[in-house]
Design a protein around this motif. Structure first.
Motif, PDB file in Angstrom:
ATOM      1  N   THR A  43       0.852  -1.183   0.000  1.00  0.00           N
ATOM      2  CA  THR A  43       0.000   0.000   0.000  1.00  0.00           C
ATOM      3  C   THR A  43       0.890   1.235   0.000  1.00  0.00           C
ATOM      4  OG1 THR A  43      -0.177   0.059   2.402  1.00  0.00           O
ATOM      5  CG2 THR A  43      -1.917  -1.110   1.217  1.00  0.00           C
ATOM      6  N   VAL A  44       0.391   2.261  -0.623  1.00  0.00           N
ATOM      7  CA  VAL A  44       1.052   3.559  -0.672  1.00  0.00           C
ATOM      8  C   VAL A  44       0.019   4.565  -0.199  1.00  0.00           C
ATOM      9  CG1 VAL A  44       2.180   5.269  -2.150  1.00  0.00           C
ATOM     10  CG2 VAL A  44       2.478   2.832  -2.621  1.00  0.00           C
ATOM     11  N   SER A  45       0.404   5.408   0.745  1.00  0.00           N
ATOM     12  CA  SER A  45      -0.565   6.353   1.292  1.00  0.00           C
ATOM     13  C   SER A  45       0.013   7.764   1.331  1.00  0.00           C
ATOM     14  CB  SER A  45      -0.996   5.913   2.694  1.00  0.00           C
ATOM     15  OG  SER A  45       0.130   5.701   3.503  1.00  0.00           O
ATOM     16  N   ALA A  46      -0.878   8.731   1.214  1.00  0.00           N
ATOM     17  CA  ALA A  46      -0.474  10.135   1.286  1.00  0.00           C
ATOM     18  C   ALA A  46      -0.008  10.456   2.700  1.00  0.00           C
ATOM     19  CB  ALA A  46      -1.641  11.035   0.902  1.00  0.00           C
ATOM     20  N   VAL A  47       0.999  11.308   2.807  1.00  0.00           N
ATOM     21  CA  VAL A  47       1.489  11.767   4.109  1.00  0.00           C
ATOM     22  C   VAL A  47       1.584  13.281   4.073  1.00  0.00           C
ATOM     23  CG1 VAL A  47       2.755   9.677   4.725  1.00  0.00           C
ATOM     24  CG2 VAL A  47       3.914  11.451   3.452  1.00  0.00           C
ATOM     25  N   PHE A  48       1.522  13.867   5.223  1.00  0.00           N
ATOM     26  CA  PHE A  48       1.609  15.318   5.316  1.00  0.00           C
ATOM     27  C   PHE A  48       2.956  15.687   5.916  1.00  0.00           C
ATOM     28  CE2 PHE A  48      -2.859  14.186   5.326  1.00  0.00           C
ATOM     29  CZ  PHE A  48      -3.290  14.920   4.232  1.00  0.00           C
ATOM     30  N   GLU A  49       4.000  15.495   5.113  1.00  0.00           N
ATOM     31  CA  GLU A  49       5.362  15.834   5.503  1.00  0.00           C
ATOM     32  C   GLU A  49       5.739  17.132   4.800  1.00  0.00           C
ATOM     33  OE1 GLU A  49       7.506  14.322   7.572  1.00  0.00           O
ATOM     34  OE2 GLU A  49       5.993  12.826   8.070  1.00  0.00           O
ATOM     35  N   PRO A  50       6.469  18.005   5.472  1.00  0.00           N
ATOM     36  CA  PRO A  50       6.936  19.197   4.765  1.00  0.00           C
ATOM     37  C   PRO A  50       7.921  18.781   3.677  1.00  0.00           C
ATOM     38  CG  PRO A  50       7.883  19.095   6.966  1.00  0.00           C
ATOM     39  CD  PRO A  50       6.906  17.962   6.860  1.00  0.00           C
ATOM     40  N   ILE A  80       3.349  14.267  -1.336  1.00  0.00           N
ATOM     41  CA  ILE A  80       4.287  13.234  -0.901  1.00  0.00           C
ATOM     42  C   ILE A  80       3.509  12.022  -0.386  1.00  0.00           C
ATOM     43  CG2 ILE A  80       6.162  12.687   0.707  1.00  0.00           C
ATOM     44  CD1 ILE A  80       6.867  15.696   0.675  1.00  0.00           C
ATOM     45  N   TYR A  81       4.008  10.848  -0.742  1.00  0.00           N
ATOM     46  CA  TYR A  81       3.409   9.573  -0.345  1.00  0.00           C
ATOM     47  C   TYR A  81       4.483   8.720   0.322  1.00  0.00           C
ATOM     48  CZ  TYR A  81      -0.391  10.903  -3.456  1.00  0.00           C
ATOM     49  OH  TYR A  81      -1.431  11.567  -4.044  1.00  0.00           O
ATOM     50  N   LYS A  82       4.020   7.682   1.031  1.00  0.00           N
ATOM     51  CA  LYS A  82       4.971   6.716   1.593  1.00  0.00           C
ATOM     52  C   LYS A  82       4.455   5.315   1.361  1.00  0.00           C
ATOM     53  CE  LYS A  82       3.393   6.220   6.333  1.00  0.00           C
ATOM     54  NZ  LYS A  82       3.756   6.232   7.734  1.00  0.00           N
ATOM     55  N   PRO A 162       5.742  -0.121  -6.608  1.00  0.00           N
ATOM     56  CA  PRO A 162       5.332  -0.762  -5.348  1.00  0.00           C
ATOM     57  C   PRO A 162       4.327  -1.891  -5.489  1.00  0.00           C
ATOM     58  CG  PRO A 162       5.221   1.623  -5.159  1.00  0.00           C
ATOM     59  CD  PRO A 162       5.512   1.298  -6.597  1.00  0.00           C
ATOM     60  N   TYR A 163       3.368  -1.773  -6.414  1.00  0.00           N
ATOM     61  CA  TYR A 163       2.320  -2.785  -6.492  1.00  0.00           C
ATOM     62  C   TYR A 163       2.785  -4.077  -7.138  1.00  0.00           C
ATOM     63  CZ  TYR A 163      -0.489   1.169  -5.099  1.00  0.00           C
ATOM     64  OH  TYR A 163      -0.987   2.246  -4.422  1.00  0.00           O
TER      65      TYR A 163
END
Length: 188
Positions: A43-50, A80-82, A162-163
């Motif tokens: 899985t790849v998910s959005a992140v709220f990183e500067p 940005i995603y992780k 990733p998938y």
């Protein structure tokens, strides 16, 4: 007798309704199974990183006659995603942070390029055409475990899919398109 017939008709209708619901449930299950990743899928998910503030040039991007030099800060101006934890088959492991390749290509007007040439610092090259980019989601990693990807970890940029991680080795031919130490993306 009338009561029996009504009762039989009611049972018959219930059987038809039950068949209908079972068929509908079977179709729903089949569609859900085919359209969703397996239980062990990445899985790849959005992140709220500067975004990074590093303006060191790391990527040459564009058509051959007019390339742009981008920094990690430029790349991370996109969302940005992780990823989940990944064990990269060439060594580094952990959570990769970055952007979707198609987002980067769209921002720099290369989304419709028929073919792109990806080149690593060691000269390794991969060509990816538009139809392949539409079939798979390519991920441009800029961080590993939320830190810049060092040269020891095959950085500063990595192209991942990733998938495809959960595919059997016989179907994982796309791993030849994973590029570490990515340096240029040139439209052909």
């Amino acid at each position: 007798m009338v009561k029996v017939r009504c009762y039989q008709k009611s049972i018959l209708n219930n059987k038809n309704i039950n068949k209908f619901y079972i068929t509908l449930l079977s179709l729903f299950t089949m569609i859900t199974t085919l359209s969703s990743p397996s239980v062990n899928a990445m899985t790849v998910s959005a992140v709220f990183e500067p975004p990074s503030k590093d303006t060191t040039p790391v990527l040459e991007l564009g058509p051959p006659e007019h390339t742009t030099i981008l920094s990690i800060a430029d790349i991370e101006s996109l969302p940005i995603y992780k990823t989940d934890n990944i064990e990269h088959f060439d060594g580094p492991s952990g959570q990769f942070y970055g952007v979707w390749l198609n987002d980067l290509l769209e921002k720099y007007h290369l989304k419709d390029a028929p073919r792109l040439r990806f080149t690593a610092l060691d000269g390794y090259e991969v060509f990816i055409d538009k139809s392949s980019r539409q079939k798979r989601q390519y991920f441009l990693a800029t961080r590993l475990n939320n830190l810049p990807i060092t040269a020891d970890n095959l950085g500063p940029l990595m192209l991942l899919i990733p998938y495809d991680l959960d595919l059997p080795i016989t179907q994982a031919a796309s791993k030849s398109r994973w590029i570490w130490a990515l340096h240029t993306i040139i439209a052909q």
